[in-house]
Design a protein around this motif. Structure first.
Motif, PDB file in Angstrom:
ATOM      1  N   UNK A 117       0.820  -1.217   0.000  1.00  0.00           N
ATOM      2  CA  UNK A 117       0.000   0.000   0.000  1.00  0.00           C
ATOM      3  C   UNK A 117       0.855   1.268   0.000  1.00  0.00           C
ATOM      4  N   UNK A 118       0.577   2.141  -0.970  1.00  0.00           N
ATOM      5  CA  UNK A 118       1.283   3.408  -1.073  1.00  0.00           C
ATOM      6  C   UNK A 118       2.727   3.317  -1.521  1.00  0.00           C
ATOM      7  N   UNK A 119       3.175   2.129  -1.921  1.00  0.00           N
ATOM      8  CA  UNK A 119       4.586   1.908  -2.298  1.00  0.00           C
ATOM      9  C   UNK A 119       4.668   1.362  -3.714  1.00  0.00           C
ATOM     10  N   UNK A 120       5.717   1.720  -4.397  1.00  0.00           N
ATOM     11  CA  UNK A 120       6.046   1.107  -5.684  1.00  0.00           C
ATOM     12  C   UNK A 120       6.847  -0.154  -5.398  1.00  0.00           C
ATOM     13  N   UNK A 121       6.995  -1.003  -6.410  1.00  0.00           N
ATOM     14  CA  UNK A 121       7.809  -2.206  -6.243  1.00  0.00           C
ATOM     15  C   UNK A 121       8.489  -2.541  -7.557  1.00  0.00           C
TER      16      UNK A 121
END
Length: 178
Positions: A117-121
Motif C-alpha cells: 500500500x502506497x509503495x512502488x515495487x
C-alpha cells in the motif's frame, strides 16, 4: 546372452543449459495500466521438461495489483525485491517484502502479490523449471488492456501451470489496503 549377468544401470543425460544473455535494450516489455514486465529469459520446454527457468522483472506503480491468489503444481516461484515493497500472501500469511528480500514459494503453495500500500515495487521473478510462461505474461497484458477476454486466462491454467484459488485472507488484506 547370460541372463544371470549383472545389468548396467541405464542413465539419461540431460544436455546442459546454454548460457543466456538478454541485454536491457533488447528485452521485450509488456505493459498494463499499473505495471511493466520486462521479459528477461526462459529456457526449458513448455512442460518444464529439461529443467531451466523463466525470468522477468516487474515494476509496479504504488499500490498496484499484482497477481490474485494462485498456485503452481510443477514450478517454484522465486521473488527478489530490487526496490520498493511487495505485499505477498504465502499460504494463509500476508507479509511485506522490502528491498533486498528474497522469497521462494514451492509448488502447491497458494500465494499472491501486489505492490505494498502506497509503495512502488521493482521485483525480479524466476520460475523453475521454465515452462514457456512468456506467452502467459503477454496474455495478461492483453487482458489488462482490454484486448483479450479474461476467459482466456482461465482456459490456460493447465498449459501455464497457473491455478487460481479463493483466499479470504488475501481479499481482506487488499480491502484494508484500499
Amino acid at each position: 546372452m547370460n541372463e544371470n549377468a549383472p545389468t548396467e544401470p541405464t542413465t539419461t543425460t540431460v544436455p546442459p543449459l546454454a548460457a543466456m544473455l538478454t541485454r536491457h535494450a533488447d528485452a521485450e516489455t509488456c505493459a498494463d495500466p499499473s505495471s511493466v514486465m520486462t521479459l528477461l529469459a526462459e529456457s526449458g520446454g513448455a512442460d518444464g521438461a529439461g529443467g531451466g527457468f523463466t525470468s522477468y522483472r516487474s515494476t509496479f506503480a504504488a499500490g498496484a495489483a499484482g497477481a490474485p491468489a494462485h498456485f503452481h503444481t510443477r514450478a517454484s516461484e522465486l521473488f527478489f525485491v530490487i526496490s520498493g515493497a511487495l505485499q505477498v500472501l504465502v499460504g494463509e500469511e500476508v507479509t511485506v517484502l522490502e528491498a533486498g528480500d528474497f522469497l521462494a514459494v514451492p509448488p502447491h503453495t497458494p500465494h499472491a502479490f501486489a505492490a505494498a500500500p502506497g509503495r512502488e515495487a521493482d521485483v525480479l521473478f524466476v520460475f523453475t523449471p521454465g515452462m514457456g510462461r512468456f506467452d502467459y505474461l503477454r496474455l495478461l497484458g492483453r487482458v489488462m488492456r482490454g484486448e483479450a477476454d479474461p476467459k482466456e486466462i482461465a482456459e490456460s491454467s493447465e498449459r501455464y501451470d497457473n491455478h487460481y484459488v479463493d483466499s479470504p485472507v488475501w481479499r481482506a488484506a487488499l480491502e484494508r489496503s484500499a
